[in-house]
Design a protein around this motif. Structure first.
Motif, mmCIF file in Angstrom:
data_model
loop_
_atom_site.group_PDB
_atom_site.id
_atom_site.type_symbol
_atom_site.label_atom_id
_atom_site.label_comp_id
_atom_site.label_asym_id
_atom_site.label_seq_id
_atom_site.Cartn_x
_atom_site.Cartn_y
_atom_site.Cartn_z
ATOM 1 N N GLU A 116 0.905 -1.164 0.119
ATOM 2 C CA GLU A 116 0.001 0.043 -0.039
ATOM 3 C C GLU A 116 0.840 1.456 -0.006
ATOM 4 O O GLU A 116 0.229 2.437 0.095
ATOM 5 C CB GLU A 116 -0.957 0.074 1.213
ATOM 6 C CG GLU A 116 -2.136 -0.996 1.070
ATOM 7 C CD GLU A 116 -1.688 -2.554 1.137
ATOM 8 O OE1 GLU A 116 -0.836 -2.810 2.225
ATOM 9 O OE2 GLU A 116 -2.039 -3.280 0.358
ATOM 10 N N GLY A 117 2.306 1.169 0.004
ATOM 11 C CA GLY A 117 2.865 2.226 -0.205
ATOM 12 C C GLY A 117 3.274 2.907 1.356
ATOM 13 O O GLY A 117 3.933 4.067 1.451
ATOM 14 N N ARG A 118 3.040 2.051 2.264
ATOM 15 C CA ARG A 118 3.323 2.660 3.944
ATOM 16 C C ARG A 118 4.790 2.262 3.801
ATOM 17 O O ARG A 118 5.363 1.039 3.955
ATOM 18 C CB ARG A 118 2.562 1.923 4.722
ATOM 19 C CG ARG A 118 1.033 2.213 4.529
ATOM 20 C CD ARG A 118 -0.038 1.530 5.149
ATOM 21 N NE ARG A 118 0.140 0.011 5.077
ATOM 22 C CZ ARG A 118 -0.902 -0.786 5.386
ATOM 23 N NH1 ARG A 118 -2.054 -0.404 6.207
ATOM 24 N NH2 ARG A 118 -0.927 -1.970 5.195
ATOM 25 N N LEU A 119 5.670 3.151 4.165
ATOM 26 C CA LEU A 119 7.208 3.064 4.564
ATOM 27 C C LEU A 119 7.370 2.224 5.825
ATOM 28 O O LEU A 119 6.954 2.735 6.849
ATOM 29 C CB LEU A 119 7.678 4.419 4.459
ATOM 30 C CG LEU A 119 9.297 4.588 4.622
ATOM 31 C CD1 LEU A 119 9.961 3.425 3.665
ATOM 32 C CD2 LEU A 119 9.727 5.911 4.446
ATOM 33 N N LEU A 120 8.050 1.466 5.800
ATOM 34 C CA LEU A 120 8.308 0.411 6.911
ATOM 35 C C LEU A 120 9.716 0.221 7.349
ATOM 36 O O LEU A 120 9.911 0.250 8.646
ATOM 37 C CB LEU A 120 7.910 -0.955 6.685
ATOM 38 C CG LEU A 120 6.294 -1.238 6.211
ATOM 39 C CD1 LEU A 120 6.047 -2.789 6.283
ATOM 40 C CD2 LEU A 120 5.414 -0.520 7.293
ATOM 41 N N TRP A 121 10.661 0.442 6.495
ATOM 42 C CA TRP A 121 11.862 0.349 6.876
ATOM 43 C C TRP A 121 12.927 1.654 6.046
ATOM 44 O O TRP A 121 12.310 2.130 4.852
ATOM 45 C CB TRP A 121 12.664 -0.724 6.445
ATOM 46 C CG TRP A 121 12.383 -2.225 7.127
ATOM 47 C CD1 TRP A 121 12.890 -2.505 8.271
ATOM 48 C CD2 TRP A 121 11.258 -3.016 6.940
ATOM 49 N NE1 TRP A 121 12.306 -3.734 8.742
ATOM 50 C CE2 TRP A 121 11.265 -4.016 8.032
ATOM 51 C CE3 TRP A 121 10.279 -3.099 5.687
ATOM 52 C CZ2 TRP A 121 10.458 -5.021 7.718
ATOM 53 C CZ3 TRP A 121 9.686 -4.175 5.737
ATOM 54 C CH2 TRP A 121 9.675 -5.168 6.952
ATOM 55 N N ARG A 122 13.719 2.145 6.901
ATOM 56 C CA ARG A 122 14.809 3.219 6.236
ATOM 57 C C ARG A 122 15.973 3.117 6.869
ATOM 58 O O ARG A 122 16.247 3.114 7.817
ATOM 59 C CB ARG A 122 13.991 4.536 6.431
ATOM 60 C CG ARG A 122 14.735 5.729 5.850
ATOM 61 C CD ARG A 122 14.422 7.083 6.385
ATOM 62 N NE ARG A 122 14.828 7.268 7.889
ATOM 63 C CZ ARG A 122 14.589 8.434 8.442
ATOM 64 N NH1 ARG A 122 14.136 9.658 7.687
ATOM 65 N NH2 ARG A 122 15.111 8.643 9.736
ATOM 66 N N GLU A 123 16.924 2.963 5.676
ATOM 67 C CA GLU A 123 18.290 3.025 6.336
ATOM 68 C C GLU A 123 19.143 3.779 5.511
ATOM 69 O O GLU A 123 19.013 3.809 4.288
ATOM 70 C CB GLU A 123 18.675 1.482 6.833
ATOM 71 C CG GLU A 123 18.005 0.797 7.653
ATOM 72 C CD GLU A 123 18.684 -0.641 8.061
ATOM 73 O OE1 GLU A 123 19.843 -0.719 7.688
ATOM 74 O OE2 GLU A 123 17.645 -1.565 8.164
ATOM 75 N N GLY A 124 20.255 4.482 5.853
ATOM 76 C CA GLY A 124 21.427 4.915 4.790
ATOM 77 C C GLY A 124 22.053 5.890 5.806
ATOM 78 O O GLY A 124 22.329 5.799 6.853
ATOM 79 N N ALA A 125 22.640 6.836 4.746
ATOM 80 C CA ALA A 125 23.803 7.899 5.317
ATOM 81 C C ALA A 125 23.070 8.857 6.312
ATOM 82 O O ALA A 125 21.987 9.097 6.102
ATOM 83 C CB ALA A 125 23.891 8.839 4.064
#
Length: 508
Positions: A116-125
């Motif tokens: 559904e486009g719900r952001l679950l994970w975010r990683e990075g700089a």
């Protein structure tokens, strides 16, 4: 935007020559953005058709290009449970090893959404995460086109294909300083979209290889899910074939929770899939035959519906499934029906499964209690267990199980004895009844643990060693990690995690 429809087909995905200079390309896109939204029919350029179509969908959903932030749909304290339940959680280690290091070096963030486009994970700089927070690019927000307009995550889910959205191709002006690439990930079982993988960063960091990188990573994730699906199918077959055997030649099938047939008799009689609604106890096959549905631990058993007068003269043995390995509560299924069980009845069932010819009260007391065993105590335990599973299943004189018994501990034992290491690992959920002190249980528990460990080490298989290293029985085994470090190639993406875990074990 009508001129998009007249564009030749070969223009739809042809890169703009100015894309070689992302800043110049962004300036041109900004001019196109302003002209199109202002309704300038004389504009000399138009957005790519995929962008034009996405803008049309987004504007129809009343997305405001000048004043929009993504809605927050999950509170921070909800995310852990949502992530754990999502199928893509199983491939997050792969995504981290493949994309996060690249994203960190290139000043990007890796983002993963659900379908559904719900952001679950975010990683990075880390430096970029601050900027991402300012524009609402954080877990718990929704990035579908109808929520925040044209963006790589939402658009890749809408068109079911990899996309790159650069600068002013985003419908919402806030994101014109960003570039992003996303690809969908599909469920290998049903073919439906599970979510999207995205790499986003400042517009000056755009690289032409990002589309290929993200697309290839999505395919790797699907391949890993496909391997896990095959393992689950094999586990369902291995643990539940006794249910099919107990039908004594009548039609029957083992069915996954999604309705896929993984084993059926007679061969060729069953469709590839059937629709099993949650809670249903009967279904009608495409050929019109009504069938019973019985729940199993890993799926369903589908068998013919029987009327009281439809007896064949041959009594089918009950199907008894025992799942006693691991830290969870012992699980018993009798003809697909769950039976609540505590430790002592589980110990009795284990002993009886190991001795199919039966045990006297004296012998059973010794196996459970040692030299202090009391036959009177055993008889009382047997009476209580018969009340749970029925006197037709637990017989007396001697005590024995009159059923087709399928147990995880016997499956592991057979697989180890036959040298089938992968099958043994799939069947083994951990130690046998780890809280039990019964002599017979301790003996078998030690036999299974030692036998499986030695089989893994003797196999010399990197795959088996790696699976065992992540298994409850192997997670603390330094020798296993030593062997893995020795065998894993230097460029294997699994190696850094193995080396790190080995260092922790050495430090303890």
């Amino acid at each position: 935007m009508s001129r998009d429809d007249a564009a030749p087909p070969d223009r739809r995905n042809r890169p703009d020559p100015t894309a070689l200079d992302p800043l110049a390309h962004a300036r041109n896109l900004s001019k196109v953005f302003d002209a199109v939204l202002a309704g300038d029919e004389l504009a000399q350029a138009a957005p790519r058709p995929i962008i034009s179509e996405s803008w049309r969908r987004s504007l129809a959903a009343h997305v405001d290009p000048e004043n929009r932030t993504p809605p927050v749909v999950f509170a921070p304290d909800e995310l852990r449970e949502v992530r754990a339940a999502h199928p893509l959680s199983a491939v997050m280690p792969l995504l981290r090893s493949t994309l996060v290091s690249i994203a960190d070096e290139a000043m990007h963030v890796m983002l993963v959404t659900d379908a559904e486009g719900r952001l679950l994970w975010r990683e990075g700089a880390a430096r970029l995460l601050v900027n991402a927070d300012r524009v609402g690019l954080f877990p718990g927000t929704k990035w579908s086109e109808d929520a925040i307009g044209t963006n790589a995550m939402g658009t890749t889910l809408a068109v079911d294909a990899p996309v790159q959205i650069h600068s002013a191709e985003h419908l919402v002006r806030t994101y014109h300083t960003w570039t992003c690439v996303a690809a969908p990930v599909h469920d290998p079982d049903t073919g439906t979209i599970l979510g999207a993988i995205d790499i986003s960063g400042p517009l000056h960091t755009v690289h032409p290889a990002l589309v290929q990188l993200v697309s290839a990573t999505a395919q790797l994730a699907e391949n890993q899910l496909r391997v896990q699906l095959a393992i689950a199918d094999e586990r369902l077959r291995m643990r539940n074939m006794a249910h099919l055997t107990s039908l004594r030649g009548e039609p029957g099938a083992l069915v996954t929770p999604s309705g896929r047939i993984v084993a059926g008799a007679p061969y060729g009689w069953w469709p590839e899939r059937i629709n099993v609604d949650d809670g249903a106890d009967r279904i009608v096959l495409p050929n019109g035959q009504e069938m019973m549905v019985e729940s199993l631990a890993e799926g369903y058993l589908v068998r013919p519906a029987r009327s009281p007068s439809s007896g064949t003269g041959v009594r089918s043995l009950p199907a008894l499934s025992l799942r006693f390995m691991g830290e969870g509560t012992p699980t018993v299924l009798l003809n697909g029906r769950s039976i609540p069980l505590t430790l002592r009845p589980a110990e009795i069932l284990t002993a009886l499964a190991l001795h199919p010819d039966g045990l006297t009260a004296e012998r059973l007391a010794f196996l459970l209690y040692g030299d202090d065993g009391n036959q009177t105590t055993v008889r009382g335990e047997i009476r209580r267990l018969r009340g749970l599973i029925g006197s037709e299943v637990l017989r007396t004189r001697p005590y024995r199980l009159e059923a087709t018994v399928d147990s995880d501990f016997c499956a592991v034992r057979r697989a180890v004895a036959a040298g089938r290491v992968e099958s043994a690992l799939r069947a083994c959920g951990g130690s046998l009844l780890p809280r039990s002190d019964a002599p017979e249980i301790r003996r078998l528990r030690d036999e299974l643990v030692a036998g499986l460990r030695q089989a893994v080490l003797d196999s010399g298989s990197v795959e088996s060693l790696h699976v065992y290293a992540g298994h409850p029985l192997g997670a603390e085994d330094l020798e296993v990690f030593d062997r893995l470090v020795e065998l894993l190639p230097a460029n294997d993406p699994r190696r850094p995690a193995v080396v790190s875990r080995r260092a922790l074990l050495l430090a303890e």
